[in-house]
Each structure stands twice: as structure tokens, then as C-alpha cells.
Design a protein around this motif. Structure first.
Motif, short mmCIF file in Angstrom:
data_model
loop_
_atom_site.label_atom_id
_atom_site.label_comp_id
_atom_site.label_asym_id
_atom_site.label_seq_id
_atom_site.Cartn_x
_atom_site.Cartn_y
_atom_site.Cartn_z
N ASN A 94 -13.82 -16.78 5.20
CA ASN A 94 -13.70 -16.29 3.83
C ASN A 94 -14.87 -15.38 3.50
O ASN A 94 -16.03 -15.76 3.69
CB ASN A 94 -13.69 -17.46 2.83
N PHE A 95 -14.58 -14.19 3.03
CA PHE A 95 -15.60 -13.27 2.53
C PHE A 95 -15.40 -13.14 1.03
O PHE A 95 -14.26 -13.10 0.56
CB PHE A 95 -15.45 -11.89 3.17
N ASP A 96 -16.50 -13.04 0.30
CA ASP A 96 -16.32 -12.77 -1.13
C ASP A 96 -17.43 -11.88 -1.66
O ASP A 96 -18.54 -11.83 -1.11
CB ASP A 96 -16.24 -14.08 -1.94
N ALA A 97 -17.12 -11.17 -2.73
CA ALA A 97 -18.04 -10.19 -3.30
C ALA A 97 -19.32 -10.84 -3.81
O ALA A 97 -20.41 -10.27 -3.71
CB ALA A 97 -17.34 -9.43 -4.43
N VAL A 98 -19.20 -12.07 -4.32
CA VAL A 98 -20.36 -12.77 -4.90
C VAL A 98 -21.47 -12.92 -3.86
O VAL A 98 -22.65 -12.79 -4.15
CB VAL A 98 -19.93 -14.14 -5.46
N SER A 99 -21.07 -13.19 -2.58
CA SER A 99 -22.07 -13.41 -1.53
C SER A 99 -22.93 -12.17 -1.29
O SER A 99 -24.04 -12.26 -0.77
CB SER A 99 -21.39 -13.83 -0.23
N LEU A 100 -22.41 -10.99 -1.66
CA LEU A 100 -23.16 -9.75 -1.51
C LEU A 100 -23.73 -9.26 -2.84
O LEU A 100 -24.32 -8.18 -2.91
CB LEU A 100 -22.26 -8.65 -0.92
N GLY A 101 -23.51 -10.03 -3.89
CA GLY A 101 -23.97 -9.62 -5.21
C GLY A 101 -23.22 -8.42 -5.76
O GLY A 101 -23.77 -7.62 -6.52
N LEU A 102 -21.94 -8.29 -5.36
CA LEU A 102 -21.13 -7.15 -5.80
C LEU A 102 -20.07 -7.62 -6.79
O LEU A 102 -19.58 -8.76 -6.70
CB LEU A 102 -20.41 -6.51 -4.60
N PRO A 103 -19.65 -6.75 -7.73
CA PRO A 103 -18.56 -7.13 -8.64
C PRO A 103 -17.21 -7.23 -7.93
O PRO A 103 -16.33 -7.95 -8.34
CB PRO A 103 -18.55 -6.01 -9.69
N GLU A 104 -17.06 -6.47 -6.83
CA GLU A 104 -15.83 -6.53 -6.02
C GLU A 104 -16.15 -6.00 -4.63
O GLU A 104 -17.16 -5.31 -4.42
CB GLU A 104 -14.68 -5.72 -6.65
N LEU A 105 -15.30 -6.34 -3.65
CA LEU A 105 -15.45 -5.80 -2.29
C LEU A 105 -14.93 -4.38 -2.22
O LEU A 105 -15.37 -3.57 -1.41
CB LEU A 105 -14.68 -6.67 -1.29
N GLY A 106 -13.96 -4.09 -3.06
CA GLY A 106 -13.35 -2.76 -3.08
C GLY A 106 -12.12 -2.77 -3.95
O GLY A 106 -11.93 -3.68 -4.77
N PHE A 107 -11.28 -1.76 -3.77
CA PHE A 107 -10.08 -1.62 -4.58
C PHE A 107 -8.90 -1.27 -3.68
O PHE A 107 -9.05 -0.51 -2.72
CB PHE A 107 -10.24 -0.51 -5.61
N MET A 108 -7.75 -1.80 -4.00
CA MET A 108 -6.50 -1.36 -3.39
C MET A 108 -5.98 -0.18 -4.21
O MET A 108 -5.79 -0.31 -5.43
CB MET A 108 -5.45 -2.48 -3.40
N VAL A 109 -5.80 0.94 -3.55
CA VAL A 109 -5.34 2.16 -4.23
C VAL A 109 -4.15 2.73 -3.48
O VAL A 109 -4.19 2.85 -2.25
CB VAL A 109 -6.46 3.22 -4.30
N GLU A 110 -3.10 3.06 -4.21
CA GLU A 110 -1.95 3.72 -3.59
C GLU A 110 -2.39 5.10 -3.10
O GLU A 110 -3.09 5.82 -3.80
CB GLU A 110 -0.82 3.88 -4.60
N ASN A 111 -1.95 5.47 -1.89
CA ASN A 111 -2.32 6.78 -1.34
C ASN A 111 -1.91 7.91 -2.27
O ASN A 111 -2.64 8.88 -2.46
CB ASN A 111 -1.68 6.97 0.03
N GLY A 112 -0.71 7.79 -2.88
CA GLY A 112 -0.22 8.83 -3.78
C GLY A 112 -1.12 9.02 -5.00
O GLY A 112 -1.35 10.15 -5.45
N VAL A 113 -1.66 7.92 -5.52
CA VAL A 113 -2.57 7.97 -6.67
C VAL A 113 -3.88 8.66 -6.27
O VAL A 113 -4.39 9.54 -6.98
CB VAL A 113 -2.84 6.54 -7.21
N LEU A 114 -4.42 8.26 -5.14
CA LEU A 114 -5.69 8.83 -4.66
C LEU A 114 -5.54 10.33 -4.39
O LEU A 114 -6.39 11.14 -4.80
CB LEU A 114 -6.12 8.09 -3.39
#
Length: 390
Positions: A94-114
Motif C-alpha cells: 500500500n502506498f499513500d500520499a500521507v507517507s510522503l506528506g503530499l495532498p495526493e499522489l496524482g490525478f486521473m485525467v482523461e486524455n481528451g481533457v488533457l
């Protein structure tokens, strides 16, 4: 400078090429982008694109610098804060953002949106957009390259950048070879609506046939990823959605719960690595330079590391009054990126080959490895930081 003469011509206006064009335009390079088709306008109530990218936190930071991220947020994206991987339930990492002091690990973004957000930003930055158009011929000329397009236009550039994907025309026309192979697996992407909110955890269950993965999107929407033999994936692609739903329910972990499938699309898994990234006045970035097993969703993030390095090399070289399009300068970019990409490719391959087989001794060893990884503390955090580009 004439209308058909540019500092840089980027062939390919996708997620990597468009971001490069934005970055170079902000550094005051005169940039043109050649793209087959303009990305479709965003429609707020549309079903999500089945093509999803897991954008790591360092890539998000770069998109913020380009003033693109706010556009993406205004459309739609979903943060993920936890990552779970297992084969046996007793051997889970299990990896989580808290262990790195981050608000999130990243974001899921639709390719079309990006792609749409980047396209609008290129327009705002007055990048010359040539679309629809494709490259027909590429020739070296004094101090640069001449590009002939299928619409009859001829462009001249000091630097040509191939950002035109795994089957890059720029790479082929420049005579740059590749090393690579096809994996014994293909991949099926399935867009689903879940009974419950998708949450902020992405998970991956390993099976000998290949992983089954869950990517949370906004609201109750999610994307499923099914890796299996090419024959099996082709079979799944031919199924009507109700039949596909039954197969998913039978082969995905029970934690998926009840869901409805909306769309599905498959693609083969291929590894490629260009024998070199640069020639005088020419560079390759993203999938044109390297493709990777999508197991950890690192493809676009590696492309963003490429363009970050290339923009730095070009702008610093120009500030030192060097010939910034020369091979000597461009080799600095190659030195920065080629080994890093090779390391990530090899790491994903090791993971892929370790988990994609039925050998009982290896099954025991790989699960032992997962247990060790879960309890490795600092090492686990360092691996996650590297994967996120931190």
C-alpha cells in the motif's frame, strides 16, 4: 522571420508535444505544431474518455507552470491518494500520499481533457497550429530542416521535435532505429459507472494472466484495465457490453462491487526504445523516443520529464549564446533522459515478467517480495518518490 520559418517545429500536438510547445513558447521560442486533428471541445455531461492517464505530482507541477492545470480542473479530473497492489491478500503493498506528506499522489485525467486544455493554452500563447496536417517529407538543409506537409505547406525549422507517438514518422524519416519487442499481452480499457463513489484509491490485482486494475474517476465513474493474452483481449472486445460485464464480474476482485460498463477499447503492449534521441537539429520526446509497459501508468509522466529536460537544455544554451539546436547541445538532453527511461522500462519489465507466469516457486518468491516491499519503510517511500518524479 518569414511565416514559414520557425525556431522549433513540433510534429505531434498530443499530450506531450503540446506541453512542449507551450513551454517553449513561454521561453520565447517561435514554435509551430503539426497535428492530424484538433482535439474535440469538452462537453461537460459527456461520458468519460476510456483513455486515462495517471498524472503524477511532478507532472501536475509542470502543468501548473504552463498555466494549463486550472483549465483541466475546470473540466474534470480526479485525485488519487492511495495505491494498492497485491496477488495474495496477505501480501499487499500500500502506498499513500500521507507517507510522503503530499495532498495526493496524482490525478486521473482523461486524455481528451488533457489534450483540449493544452490545445487552448497553445492558442492563447500564439503557437502556430497547423491542423489537420501530416508530415510527408523531412530533409536536412543549411542550418536546419525542411518539412513538407500533405496540405502543400513547406516549413523551415532550426529544430524539429518528434512528438508523434510510438510509430513516429519523424524518427523513421530521420533514419533513427529502435530496439523493442511485443509483449505476450494486450490491454483492454473499460469505462464503467460504479454503484458507489469511485473514491481516491487505485488498485491492481496481479494474476498469472495479467493484472486487473481499477482507476477511480470523478463521482461514480471509473476505468478498469484488463491485461491478458492478445487472443483473450480480442475475444473480450467482440462481446456485447452486458456479456463483457459478466466476464468482468467473474474475473475482477469482489471489491469492485456492482457496476455498469459504457465503452471498451483494446491495444497491444509493445516496448520500443530509440537507438538515439537526437541528431543535429532534431530531437525525439515521449512515445516517439520510448514506449513502456503501462503497468504503472508512467508513459505520459516520462514524456513530461523528457520535455522538462529539453526545455531546460534549450533555454539555458540559448542564454549562453550557444548554438542551441546543435547536436552537441542536444546530446545533453539525451544524456539526462535516456538512462532514466531505460531504467523505468527495465523496472516495469521485471515486474511484468515476475508476475505474468504460473511457476509456483516464482509465485512464492514474488509474494514474499511484496511482503518485504510493504515493510521496507524508507525504501518503499523512495521507490514511490522516484515513480512520481519527486
Amino acid at each position: 522571420m518569414q511565416d514559414n520559418q520557425f525556431d522549433v517545429v513540433v510534429v505531434g500536438g498530443g499530450m506531450v508535444g503540446a506541453a512542449l510547445a507551450c513551454g517553449l513558447a513561454l521561453e520565447k521560442f517561435r514554435v509551430a505544431v503539426i497535428e492530424r486533428a484538433e482535439p474535440a471541445p469538452f462537453v461537460a455531461d459527456s461520458e468519460p474518455d476510456i483513455r486515462i492517464s495517471a498524472i503524477g505530482s511532478s507532472s501536475v507541477a509542470m502543468l501548473k507552470q504552463l498555466d494549463v492545470w486550472s483549465r483541466i480542473e475546470a473540466m474534470r479530473c480526479a485525485p488519487y491518494r492511495k495505491l494498492e497492489t497485491w496477488e495474495w491478500q496477505t501480501a499487499q503493498v500500500n502506498f499513500d500520499a500521507v507517507s510522503l506528506g503530499l495532498p495526493e499522489l496524482g490525478f486521473m485525467v482523461e486524455n481528451g481533457v488533457l489534450q483540449r486544455a493544452l490545445w487552448e493554452r497553445m492558442q492563447q500563447l500564439e503557437v502556430t497550429l497547423i491542423s489537420p496536417a501530416t508530415l510527408e517529407n523531412l530533409q536536412q538543409e543549411n542550418g536546419g530542416w525542411r518539412l513538407n506537409l500533405d496540405n502543400g505547406q513547406t516549413l523551415h525549422a532550426r529544430l524539429v521535435v518528434g512528438a508523434d507517438g510510438a510509430n513516429s514518422q519523424v524518427r523513421q524519416m530521420a533514419g533513427i532505429g529502435i530496439h523493442g519487442w511485443s509483449y505476450a499481452q494486450s490491454c483492454l480499457l473499460i469505462g464503467v459507472t460504479c454503484e458507489h463513489p469511485a473514491g481516491d484509491t487505485t488498485w491492481q490485482h496481479f494474476t498469472p494472466q495479467g493484472p486487473r486494475a481499477f482507476l477511480p474517476l470523478y463521482g461514480n465513474h471509473a476505468s478498469l484495465v484488463w491485461y491478458d493474452s492478445p487472443t483473450r483481449i480480442r475475444q473480450l472486445q467482440t462481446m456485447a457490453l452486458p456479456q463483457l460485464e459478466k466476464e468482468i464480474a467473474a474475473h475482477f476482485p469482489a471489491r469492485l462491487g456492482r457496476f455498469k460498463a459504457h465503452a471498451a477499447g483494446g491495444f497491444p503492449l509493445v516496448r520500443r526504445h530509440a537507438s538515439r534521441y537526437v541528431l543535429p537539429g532534431l530531437a525525439l520526446v515521449g512515445d516517439a523516443a520510448h514506449t513502456i509497459n503501462p503497468l504503472a501508468g508512467q508513459g505520459v509522466n516520462l514524456g513530461y520529464r523528457d520535455i522538462d529536460a529539453l526545455i531546460d537544455v534549450l533555454s539555458e544554451s540559448r542564454s549562453q549564446a550557444e548554438d542551441w539546436a546543435s547536436e552537441r547541445v542536444l546530446l545533453r538532453y539525451q544524456r539526462q533522459r535516456r538512462n532514466d527511461n531505460l531504467l523505468m522500462q527495465s523496472g516495469m519489465d521485471l515486474f511484468y515478467f515476475a508476475f505474468s507466469n504460473h511457476l509456483p516457486p516464482l509465485k512464492f518468491i514474488r509474494n514474499l517480495g511484496l511482503i518485504a516491499a510493504e515493510h521496507s519503510g524508507v525504501l518503499k517511500r523512495q521507490a514511490l518518490r522516484y515513480a512520481l518524479g519527486l
